[in-house]
Structures are given as structure tokens and as C-alpha cells.
Design an enzyme around this catalytic site. Structure first.
Site, mmCIF file in Angstrom:
data_model
loop_
_atom_site.group_PDB
_atom_site.id
_atom_site.type_symbol
_atom_site.label_atom_id
_atom_site.label_comp_id
_atom_site.label_asym_id
_atom_site.label_seq_id
_atom_site.Cartn_x
_atom_site.Cartn_y
_atom_site.Cartn_z
ATOM 1 N N LEU A 96 -14.735 61.574 -34.363
ATOM 2 C CA LEU A 96 -14.330 60.595 -35.406
ATOM 3 C C LEU A 96 -15.748 60.230 -35.940
ATOM 4 O O LEU A 96 -15.880 60.126 -37.120
ATOM 5 C CB LEU A 96 -13.428 59.545 -35.178
ATOM 6 C CG LEU A 96 -12.036 59.858 -34.697
ATOM 7 C CD1 LEU A 96 -11.125 58.591 -34.253
ATOM 8 C CD2 LEU A 96 -11.523 60.679 -35.871
ATOM 9 N N LYS A 154 -7.069 48.774 -27.152
ATOM 10 C CA LYS A 154 -7.044 49.200 -28.546
ATOM 11 C C LYS A 154 -5.958 47.940 -29.297
ATOM 12 O O LYS A 154 -6.217 47.621 -30.445
ATOM 13 C CB LYS A 154 -6.511 50.593 -28.862
ATOM 14 C CG LYS A 154 -7.456 51.606 -28.441
ATOM 15 C CD LYS A 154 -8.436 51.442 -29.059
ATOM 16 C CE LYS A 154 -9.499 52.740 -28.854
ATOM 17 N NZ LYS A 154 -10.728 52.768 -29.785
ATOM 18 N N PHE A 192 -5.578 63.149 -33.191
ATOM 19 C CA PHE A 192 -6.517 63.645 -34.173
ATOM 20 C C PHE A 192 -7.202 64.740 -33.219
ATOM 21 O O PHE A 192 -7.457 64.933 -32.042
ATOM 22 C CB PHE A 192 -7.897 62.836 -34.574
ATOM 23 C CG PHE A 192 -7.199 62.140 -35.904
ATOM 24 C CD1 PHE A 192 -7.923 62.364 -37.050
ATOM 25 C CD2 PHE A 192 -6.232 61.342 -35.796
ATOM 26 C CE1 PHE A 192 -7.528 61.907 -38.249
ATOM 27 C CE2 PHE A 192 -5.964 60.814 -37.022
ATOM 28 C CZ PHE A 192 -6.563 61.060 -38.336
ATOM 29 N N SER A 200 -20.099 62.837 -31.930
ATOM 30 C CA SER A 200 -19.124 63.899 -32.012
ATOM 31 C C SER A 200 -17.816 63.073 -32.597
ATOM 32 O O SER A 200 -17.785 61.975 -32.807
ATOM 33 C CB SER A 200 -18.666 64.565 -30.857
ATOM 34 O OG SER A 200 -18.350 63.538 -29.758
ATOM 35 N N THR A 221 -10.166 65.357 -31.893
ATOM 36 C CA THR A 221 -11.433 64.841 -31.341
ATOM 37 C C THR A 221 -11.775 65.715 -30.125
ATOM 38 O O THR A 221 -10.762 66.322 -29.405
ATOM 39 C CB THR A 221 -11.335 63.527 -30.897
ATOM 40 O OG1 THR A 221 -10.353 63.065 -30.025
ATOM 41 C CG2 THR A 221 -11.054 62.609 -32.259
ATOM 42 N N ASP A 270 -24.927 56.419 -30.287
ATOM 43 C CA ASP A 270 -24.091 57.081 -29.087
ATOM 44 C C ASP A 270 -24.888 56.827 -28.078
ATOM 45 O O ASP A 270 -25.986 56.637 -27.979
ATOM 46 C CB ASP A 270 -23.803 58.359 -29.722
ATOM 47 C CG ASP A 270 -22.602 58.882 -28.886
ATOM 48 O OD1 ASP A 270 -21.567 59.099 -29.752
ATOM 49 O OD2 ASP A 270 -22.509 59.119 -27.755
ATOM 50 N N TYR A 303 -6.026 51.720 -21.833
ATOM 51 C CA TYR A 303 -6.632 52.105 -23.287
ATOM 52 C C TYR A 303 -5.542 51.391 -24.157
ATOM 53 O O TYR A 303 -6.329 50.918 -25.360
ATOM 54 C CB TYR A 303 -6.034 53.561 -23.494
ATOM 55 C CG TYR A 303 -6.378 54.295 -24.579
ATOM 56 C CD1 TYR A 303 -8.043 54.290 -25.149
ATOM 57 C CD2 TYR A 303 -5.850 54.651 -25.586
ATOM 58 C CE1 TYR A 303 -8.245 55.136 -26.252
ATOM 59 C CE2 TYR A 303 -6.248 55.072 -26.845
ATOM 60 C CZ TYR A 303 -7.406 55.234 -27.065
ATOM 61 O OH TYR A 303 -7.912 55.956 -28.093
ATOM 62 N N ASP A 319 -25.768 51.973 -25.688
ATOM 63 C CA ASP A 319 -24.542 51.534 -24.912
ATOM 64 C C ASP A 319 -23.972 50.310 -25.518
ATOM 65 O O ASP A 319 -24.141 49.163 -25.403
ATOM 66 C CB ASP A 319 -25.028 51.042 -23.314
ATOM 67 C CG ASP A 319 -23.853 50.596 -22.614
ATOM 68 O OD1 ASP A 319 -22.551 50.534 -23.190
ATOM 69 O OD2 ASP A 319 -24.055 50.522 -21.434
ATOM 70 N N VAL A 320 -23.000 50.647 -26.269
ATOM 71 C CA VAL A 320 -22.195 49.476 -27.095
ATOM 72 C C VAL A 320 -21.767 48.397 -26.163
ATOM 73 O O VAL A 320 -21.624 47.279 -26.713
ATOM 74 C CB VAL A 320 -21.038 49.826 -27.879
ATOM 75 C CG1 VAL A 320 -21.498 51.023 -29.172
ATOM 76 C CG2 VAL A 320 -19.924 50.413 -27.059
#
Length: 253
Positions: free
Chosen positions: A17, A163, A192, A15, A194, A36, A159, A57-58
Site C-alpha cells: 500500500l 487497528k 488487498f 512495498s 499486498t 520504511d 492485529y 522504525d516508526v
């Protein structure tokens, strides 16, 4: 990078981006490997685009290593990686109930920062084995930072830290991977449309958009995707974090 005919891995592709970027790259002729944690969502995006979807799972080393091995075996060696997988956690350092939840902080770092590095280290290894193009290029990696990396708001410590880490490792990663002909660039999106944002009420979305100088609206995920595509195609963009935010600068809260 010649996008047409390339294998492109996109994380967070179920979903937002990630899905939008996968569509843009597919329209440009890339074959998509959609990653994903939501395996059904990844497969749905991949089916739409004629690619292959994987539940990944990244933040887990084995999960990423296994998935990229499958991509190489079944689709071919990737030359594009766009990391869009991420989570948002809002919590004050000192809250009404006491100190912030350390496990929650660690989870955001694990997914957003360590997950990005995890994907980068394994994908770059695969890319380093590609035959170089005429200029010596073997691959391009696009990571997702955020304007919160520079103007994190109250409650965004986790967060913003995650980032900020993505932005900070962009240049050293680009410098290191240059010897392999691999570029590394980060995109720092603003507000955005999202799923994290569109789940809010219309009033909240309008309030967010009203703070953006121009255009006075939320970003379209496809606009992020088109920037990612341009980065892939423009070899001189390397080692940089690019804001895409309508000139907004976040207030403290």
C-alpha cells in the site's frame, strides 16, 4: 490540499500500500519522502519517483524525529502524511502450547498503533508551522486502519486491537488538530494484493477473493492510493474512517 508541489511522507513505502500510494501522490505532483524499516526498499521507491528514501522504525521516537527533521531540512516541511507501515501477527489467545506470546502482542501494538501515533505527533508538529492555505489548511494525515478493527477474526486479537486503536483515535485527533488546520482521516482496507497476501498460494488468494461480494477480487494497492489522494484533495473529509473492501464482512475464521 493542493497535492501538486506538496511534500508527502509515506510510511511502509518499500512495498504494498505504501509504495502504491507514493506512486499515486508522485503522479499528482507531490515530492515523496519514503519511510520504511527496509531502507533499501524505501530508497528504491524514492529513486523511482524522484524523492528521498529513509530507513525509519516508526515505533521508535528518535528514529522518527530524526527522519522528519531530515525531510524538513532537505526537502521542505511536509503537508501530507500517509501511514501505511504495519505488521500482521496471527496467534490464538489460548494456543496448543499455552497462552499467547505477550511480547508478540506488544510488538504489533507498538508498530501498528504506537508507530502511527508516533508519526502523527511529529509530522503534525512540523505541519503546524506551515503557512496556511486560503482555507487555513496546513496539512492532512491519512492513517491505515483495517476492516479487522470491526470484524477481527479468530487469532487476530493483536492485529484487530492495533487497528481498532487507529480507528478510535481518528476523530479525537481530527478534533484536536483542527486548530492547526490539519485534517486526520483513516482508511480501513479489506483484502488487498499486498506482499502479506500475494505470498500465499494461488488457491488461498482465490479463496479470499471468493468471499468479496463485488468486485470478486483482491484490492489493487493503487486503489488504496487513489483514495488517499482523494482524501488529500477533499477538505470536507475529516475525522472519519473509510472502508474500502468490496462490501466484504469478515467471518469469525
Amino acid at each position: 490540499m493542493q497535492v501538486k508541489g506538496s511534500i508527502a511522507i509515506v510510511t511502509g513505502a518499500a512495498s504494498g500500500l505504501g509504495a502504491a500510494t507514493a506512486r499515486v501522490l508522485a503522479d499528482a505532483g507531490a515530492t515523496i519522502a519514503a519511510f520504511d524499516l527496509n531502507e533499501d526498499g524505501a530508497k528504491a521507491t524514492a529513486d523511482e519517483l524522484g524523492g528521498v528514501g529513509y530507513g525509519v522504525d516508526v515505533s521508535d521516537a528518535k528514529s522518527v524525529e530524526t527522519a522528519i527533521s531530515k525531510v524538513v531540512e532537505t526537502q521542505g516541511s511536509p503537508s501530507i502524511l500517509v501511514n501505511c507501515a504495519g505488521i500482521l501477527q496471527g496467534e490464538r489467545i489460548v494456543g496448543r502450547e499455552g497462552p499467547a506470546d505477550l511480547d508478540a502482542f506488544a510488538r504489533v501494538i507498538n508498530v501498528n498503533l504506537i508507530g502511527t501515533f508516533n508519526m502523527m505527533r511529529v509530522a503534525a508538529t512540523a505541519m503546524s508551522r506551515n503557512e496556511p492555505g486560503p482555507s487555513g489548511e496546513r496539512g492532512v494525515i491519512v492513517n491505515t486502519a483495517s476492516i479487522a478493527a470491526f470484524e477481527g477474526q479468530i487469532g487476530q486479537a493483536a492485529y484487530a486491537a492495533s487497528k481498532g486503536g487507529v480507528a478510535a483515535m481518528t476523530l479525537p485527533a481530527a478534533r484536536e488538530l483542527a486548530r492547526h488546520g490539519i485534517r486526520v482521516v483513516s482508511i480501513a482496507p479489506g483484502m488487498f494484493g499486498t506482499p502479506m497476501v500475494t505470498a500465499l498460494s494461488d488457491e488461498m488468494q482465490e479463496a479470499l477473493a471468493s468471499n468479496i461480494p463485488f468486485p470478486k477480487r483482491l484490492g489493487d494497492p493503487a486503489e488504496y492510493g487513489r483514495l488517499a489522494l482523494h482524501i488529500c484533495e477533499n477538505q470536507m473529509i475529516n475525522g472519519e474512517t473509510i472502508r474500502i473492501d468490496g462490501a466484504v464482512r469478515l467471518e469469525p475464521k
